[in-house]
Design an enzyme around this catalytic site. Structure first.
Site, PDB file in Angstrom:
ATOM      1  CB  ILE A 225      -1.003   0.048   1.188  1.00 28.77           C
ATOM      2  CG1 ILE A 225      -0.285  -0.130   2.527  1.00 28.77           C
ATOM      3  CG2 ILE A 225      -2.122  -0.968   0.998  1.00 28.77           C
ATOM      4  CD1 ILE A 225      -1.096   0.365   3.710  1.00 28.77           C
TER       5      ILE A 225
ATOM      6  N   PRO B   9       4.481 -17.524  28.193  1.00 28.98           N
ATOM      7  CG  PRO B   9       5.406 -16.374  26.379  1.00 28.98           C
ATOM      8  CD  PRO B   9       4.663 -17.613  26.728  1.00 28.98           C
TER       9      PRO B   9
ATOM     10  CB  THR C 219      -6.117  -0.193  17.498  1.00 29.11           C
ATOM     11  OG1 THR C 219      -5.923  -0.701  18.798  1.00 29.11           O
ATOM     12  CG2 THR C 219      -5.052   0.874  17.251  1.00 29.11           C
ATOM     13  CG  ASP C 220      -8.593  -0.819  22.333  1.00 31.51           C
ATOM     14  OD1 ASP C 220      -7.522  -1.145  21.781  1.00 31.51           O
ATOM     15  OD2 ASP C 220      -9.160  -1.538  23.192  1.00 31.51           O
ATOM     16  CD  GLU C 221      -2.638  -1.694  21.416  1.00 30.76           C
ATOM     17  OE1 GLU C 221      -1.516  -1.174  21.371  1.00 30.76           O
ATOM     18  OE2 GLU C 221      -2.829  -2.913  21.479  1.00 30.76           O
TER      19      GLU C 221
ATOM     20  CE1 TYR D 167      -0.985  -1.593  15.333  1.00 35.04           C
ATOM     21  CE2 TYR D 167      -1.689  -1.517  17.622  1.00 35.04           C
ATOM     22  CZ  TYR D 167      -1.977  -1.720  16.287  1.00 35.04           C
ATOM     23  OH  TYR D 167      -3.259  -2.051  15.905  1.00 35.04           O
TER      24      TYR D 167
ATOM     25  CG  HIS E 166       2.237  -4.163  29.318  1.00 36.17           C
ATOM     26  ND1 HIS E 166       2.450  -5.398  29.876  1.00 36.17           N
ATOM     27  CD2 HIS E 166       1.133  -4.292  28.540  1.00 36.17           C
ATOM     28  CE1 HIS E 166       1.519  -6.228  29.457  1.00 36.17           C
ATOM     29  NE2 HIS E 166       0.711  -5.580  28.651  1.00 36.17           N
TER      30      HIS E 166
ATOM     31  CE  LYS F 137      -4.317   0.975  13.014  1.00 45.57           C
ATOM     32  NZ  LYS F 137      -4.650   0.413  11.664  1.00 45.57           N
TER      33      LYS F 137
HETATM   34  P1  NAD Z   1      -2.510  -8.777  10.807  1.00 43.13           P
HETATM   35  O1  NAD Z   1      -1.112  -8.427  11.193  1.00 43.13           O
HETATM   36  O2  NAD Z   1      -3.019 -10.144  11.080  1.00 43.13           O
HETATM   37  O3  NAD Z   1      -2.689  -8.520   9.243  1.00 43.13           O
HETATM   38  C1  NAD Z   1      -2.180  -7.403   8.592  1.00 43.13           C
HETATM   39  C2  NAD Z   1      -2.226  -7.671   7.084  1.00 43.13           C
HETATM   40  O4  NAD Z   1      -1.714  -6.501   6.421  1.00 43.13           O
HETATM   41  C3  NAD Z   1      -1.354  -8.852   6.657  1.00 43.13           C
HETATM   42  O5  NAD Z   1      -2.053  -9.669   5.755  1.00 43.13           O
HETATM   43  C4  NAD Z   1      -0.169  -8.182   5.960  1.00 43.13           C
HETATM   44  O6  NAD Z   1       0.410  -8.964   4.942  1.00 43.13           O
HETATM   45  C5  NAD Z   1      -0.811  -6.917   5.408  1.00 43.13           C
HETATM   46  N1  NAD Z   1       0.176  -5.838   5.193  1.00 43.13           N
HETATM   47  C6  NAD Z   1       1.127  -5.417   6.062  1.00 43.13           C
HETATM   48  N2  NAD Z   1       1.844  -4.423   5.497  1.00 43.13           N
HETATM   49  C7  NAD Z   1       1.316  -4.213   4.256  1.00 43.13           C
HETATM   50  C8  NAD Z   1       1.613  -3.311   3.204  1.00 43.13           C
HETATM   51  N3  NAD Z   1       2.612  -2.418   3.301  1.00 43.13           N
HETATM   52  N4  NAD Z   1       0.865  -3.357   2.073  1.00 43.13           N
HETATM   53  C9  NAD Z   1      -0.155  -4.268   1.947  1.00 43.13           C
HETATM   54  N5  NAD Z   1      -0.457  -5.148   2.923  1.00 43.13           N
HETATM   55  C10 NAD Z   1       0.252  -5.119   4.061  1.00 43.13           C
HETATM   56  O7  NAD Z   1      -3.404  -7.662  11.464  1.00 43.13           O
HETATM   57  P2  NAD Z   1      -4.863  -7.772  12.121  1.00 43.13           P
HETATM   58  O8  NAD Z   1      -4.728  -8.157  13.534  1.00 43.13           O
HETATM   59  O9  NAD Z   1      -5.748  -8.521  11.211  1.00 43.13           O
HETATM   60  O10 NAD Z   1      -5.274  -6.231  12.099  1.00 43.13           O
HETATM   61  C11 NAD Z   1      -5.885  -5.658  10.955  1.00 43.13           C
HETATM   62  C12 NAD Z   1      -6.190  -4.191  11.220  1.00 43.13           C
HETATM   63  O11 NAD Z   1      -7.042  -4.069  12.338  1.00 43.13           O
HETATM   64  C13 NAD Z   1      -4.941  -3.364  11.553  1.00 43.13           C
HETATM   65  O12 NAD Z   1      -5.102  -2.106  10.952  1.00 43.13           O
HETATM   66  C14 NAD Z   1      -4.977  -3.260  13.068  1.00 43.13           C
HETATM   67  O13 NAD Z   1      -4.353  -2.060  13.480  1.00 43.13           O
HETATM   68  C15 NAD Z   1      -6.466  -3.217  13.325  1.00 43.13           C
HETATM   69  N6  NAD Z   1      -6.902  -3.740  14.636  1.00 43.13           N
HETATM   70  C16 NAD Z   1      -6.484  -4.974  15.068  1.00 43.13           C
HETATM   71  C17 NAD Z   1      -6.959  -5.470  16.281  1.00 43.13           C
HETATM   72  C18 NAD Z   1      -6.559  -6.834  16.792  1.00 43.13           C
HETATM   73  O14 NAD Z   1      -6.890  -7.174  17.922  1.00 43.13           O
HETATM   74  N7  NAD Z   1      -5.872  -7.647  16.020  1.00 43.13           N
HETATM   75  C19 NAD Z   1      -7.831  -4.703  17.054  1.00 43.13           C
HETATM   76  C20 NAD Z   1      -8.210  -3.435  16.584  1.00 43.13           C
HETATM   77  C21 NAD Z   1      -7.750  -2.979  15.371  1.00 43.13           C
HETATM   78  O1  DAU Z   2      -6.405  -3.386  21.566  1.00 40.96           O
HETATM   79  C1  DAU Z   2      -6.328  -3.657  20.198  1.00 40.96           C
HETATM   80  C2  DAU Z   2      -4.960  -4.197  19.870  1.00 40.96           C
HETATM   81  O2  DAU Z   2      -4.905  -5.515  20.401  1.00 40.96           O
HETATM   82  C3  DAU Z   2      -4.646  -4.199  18.376  1.00 40.96           C
HETATM   83  O3  DAU Z   2      -4.610  -2.882  17.914  1.00 40.96           O
HETATM   84  C4  DAU Z   2      -3.304  -4.885  18.107  1.00 40.96           C
HETATM   85  O4  DAU Z   2      -3.079  -4.968  16.718  1.00 40.96           O
HETATM   86  C5  DAU Z   2      -3.346  -6.269  18.704  1.00 40.96           C
HETATM   87  O5  DAU Z   2      -2.091  -6.898  18.526  1.00 40.96           O
HETATM   88  C6  DAU Z   2      -3.702  -6.209  20.184  1.00 40.96           C
HETATM   89  O6  DAU Z   2      -2.637  -5.600  20.954  1.00 40.96           O
HETATM   90  P1  DAU Z   2      -2.177  -6.164  22.381  1.00 40.96           P
HETATM   91  O7  DAU Z   2      -0.796  -5.704  22.632  1.00 40.96           O
HETATM   92  O8  DAU Z   2      -3.200  -5.896  23.413  1.00 40.96           O
HETATM   93  O9  DAU Z   2      -2.221  -7.749  22.051  1.00 40.96           O
HETATM   94  P2  DAU Z   2      -1.234  -8.949  22.418  1.00 40.96           P
HETATM   95  O10 DAU Z   2      -1.929 -10.206  22.036  1.00 40.96           O
HETATM   96  O11 DAU Z   2       0.143  -8.714  21.893  1.00 40.96           O
HETATM   97  O12 DAU Z   2      -1.162  -8.865  23.999  1.00 40.96           O
HETATM   98  C7  DAU Z   2      -2.323  -8.981  24.805  1.00 40.96           C
HETATM   99  C8  DAU Z   2      -1.914  -8.804  26.246  1.00 40.96           C
HETATM  100  O13 DAU Z   2      -1.108  -9.932  26.629  1.00 40.96           O
HETATM  101  C9  DAU Z   2      -1.033  -7.590  26.507  1.00 40.96           C
HETATM  102  O14 DAU Z   2      -1.327  -7.064  27.787  1.00 40.96           O
HETATM  103  C10 DAU Z   2       0.395  -8.143  26.499  1.00 40.96           C
HETATM  104  C11 DAU Z   2       0.198  -9.540  27.047  1.00 40.96           C
HETATM  105  N1  DAU Z   2       1.143 -10.557  26.523  1.00 40.96           N
HETATM  106  C12 DAU Z   2       1.322 -10.661  25.184  1.00 40.96           C
HETATM  107  C13 DAU Z   2       2.184 -11.608  24.664  1.00 40.96           C
HETATM  108  C14 DAU Z   2       2.405 -11.698  23.177  1.00 40.96           C
HETATM  109  C15 DAU Z   2       1.772 -11.433  27.403  1.00 40.96           C
HETATM  110  O15 DAU Z   2       1.569 -11.358  28.633  1.00 40.96           O
HETATM  111  N2  DAU Z   2       2.622 -12.367  26.895  1.00 40.96           N
HETATM  112  C16 DAU Z   2       2.868 -12.486  25.556  1.00 40.96           C
HETATM  113  O16 DAU Z   2       3.699 -13.345  25.155  1.00 40.96           O
END
Ligand code: NAD
Ligand code: DAU
Length: 353
Positions: free
Chosen positions: A63, A213, A133-135, A158, A292, A162
């Protein structure tokens, strides 16, 4: 919805693949174009079941590549964009922020520029829908919720990337009139999530009898939402969201990490025919994540009251469905865990595993 051509970015990732599938299956009269760079997190296996559908097209692309985006706009004449592509893992953003700046900020601006260039003379029935994201709101103490009015206070590379993309999307609305919708969602869980994230990482390690972990003392709180509920919210907001508006999406489902992991251990004991308490022995407290965030919790009353969306999947049921999916898709897990991921894992958690 009929006769729309929609570009979905990041459709081979976790949330993207569930969203692409929902649109392809629910809107056969629409053309869905999925652009994905296929980074370590993108996986076309996630979409194998819809690969041959007439209304689905996949383009491997980045993108940040403006020429490619312009060519795609010329070829497909998009009515809308649903923008999910991002670098999404907080820990990776701590060890290497640059890719997050490139994809999440520059990539979003590239998409905004192409949309503006091709839609400028007619914004009617066009929409740029940005998934965030809520982050971006930072961290909460014991009380309170993030609302759409909570000031931004991102605290990791991150979330800062966002937040920056959200500001740019909003700026293109106010400055150029681009019709945009933004949604800020809490933590998703479910099938196809890359096993660097807490829930699939823990499932994978418990199954393989490896340490699970938990950062710090496991006191941090997240608000979990089943991924298909998020995809349903995305579909609704694409169709009914008001341009210029932001919507919070959440699970109303707060869990301390340690309590969640213990629940997961109990489910895994049952599924793997282990003695009760056996998987819990794998829990290992490790060094805390830098910066964190302590607690996230979403007030989703706006989307609920205005559009009628609310989470539909109960957490323990959703967690069980997720565990079942990972246990039934061992080859998927093995494939995504090979290569680059192994190097990342060793660097993040130490080579001893
Ligand atoms: P993910 O990491 O599983 O997927 C991201 C996708 O984007 C992958 O398929 C990757 O190949 C593609 N991508 C990365 N860089 C790219 C680039 N430069 N050009 C084209 N494609 C590219 O992510 P996810 O967890 O599915 O999250 C998707 C969206 O939702 C993100 O914008 C994330 O910020 C947002 N979001 C995620 C969560 C969550 O809990 N996972 C929560 C709230 C919002
Ligand atoms: O809140 C939305 C976000 O949620 C999205 O925007 C992000 O893309 C998504 O990755 C997620 O972020 P978090 O950092 O909350 O998710 P994660 O699964 O990495 O971690 C969840 C919680 O668990 C966080 O408090 C960190 C903790 N953690 C995570 C990992 C990977 C651990 O304790 N041990 C671990 O090994």
């Amino acid at each position: 919805m009929e006769n729309k051509t929609i570009l979905i970015t990041g459709g081979a990732g976790f949330i993207g693949s569930h969203t692409v599938r929902l649109f392809v299956n629910n809107f056969p009269g629409c053309k869905i174009i999925n652009i994905d760079k296929l980074t370590y997190a993108g996986n076309l296996e996630n979409l194998a079941d819809i690969e041959g559908k007439d209304n689905y097209y996949f383009i491997r692309g980045d993108i940040t590549d403006s020429d490619l985006l312009d060519k795609l706009f010329e070829r497909f004449n998009f009515d809308g964009i649903i923008h999910l592509a991002a670098e999404s893992h907080v820990d990776r953003s701590i060890s290497g922020p640059d890719e997050f700046v490139k994809t999440n900020i520059i990539g979003t601006v590239s998409l905004l520029n192409s949309a503006l260039k091709f839609w400028k003379n007619n914004f009617e029935s066009k929409l740029f829908y940005h998934i965030s994201t809520d982050e971006v709101f930072g961290t909460l103490g014991k009380d309170g919720y993030f609302t759409e009015k909570t000031p931004y206070n991102p605290r990791s590379p991150y979330s800062a990337s966002k937040a920056s993309s959200d500001h740019l999307v909003r700026a293109y609305h106010y400055t150029y009139g681009l019709p945009v919708v933004i949604s800020n969602c809490s933590n998703n869980y479910g099938p196809n999530q890359f096993p660097e994230k807490l829930i699939p990482l823990a499932i994978n390690n418990i199954r393989n009898n490896k340490p699970v972990p938990v950062y710090g003392r496991g006191e941090n709180v997240r608000d979990w939402l089943y991924v298909m509920d998020h995809a349903a919210a995305i579909s609704l907001l694409y169709q009914k969201g008001s341009p210029g508006e932001t919507y919070n999406v959440g699970g109303g489902n707060e869990w301390k990490n340690i309590d969640l992991i213990k629940l997961l251990c109990r489910i895994m004991d049952k599924k793997l025919d282990r003695e009760e308490g056996e998987s819990e022995k794998l829990i290992t407290f490790v060094k805390d994540r830098a910066g964190h965030d302590m607690r996230y919790a979403i007030d989703f009353s706006k989307i609920k009251n205005r559009l009628g969306w609310e989470p539909s999947v109960d957490f323990s049921q959703g967690l069980e469905m997720t565990v079942d999916w990972y246990l039934e898709n061992e080859s998927w897990l093995k494939r995504v865990c090979s290569g680059e991921y192994q190097e990342y894992y060793n660097q993040q958690y130490g080579k001893k595993d």
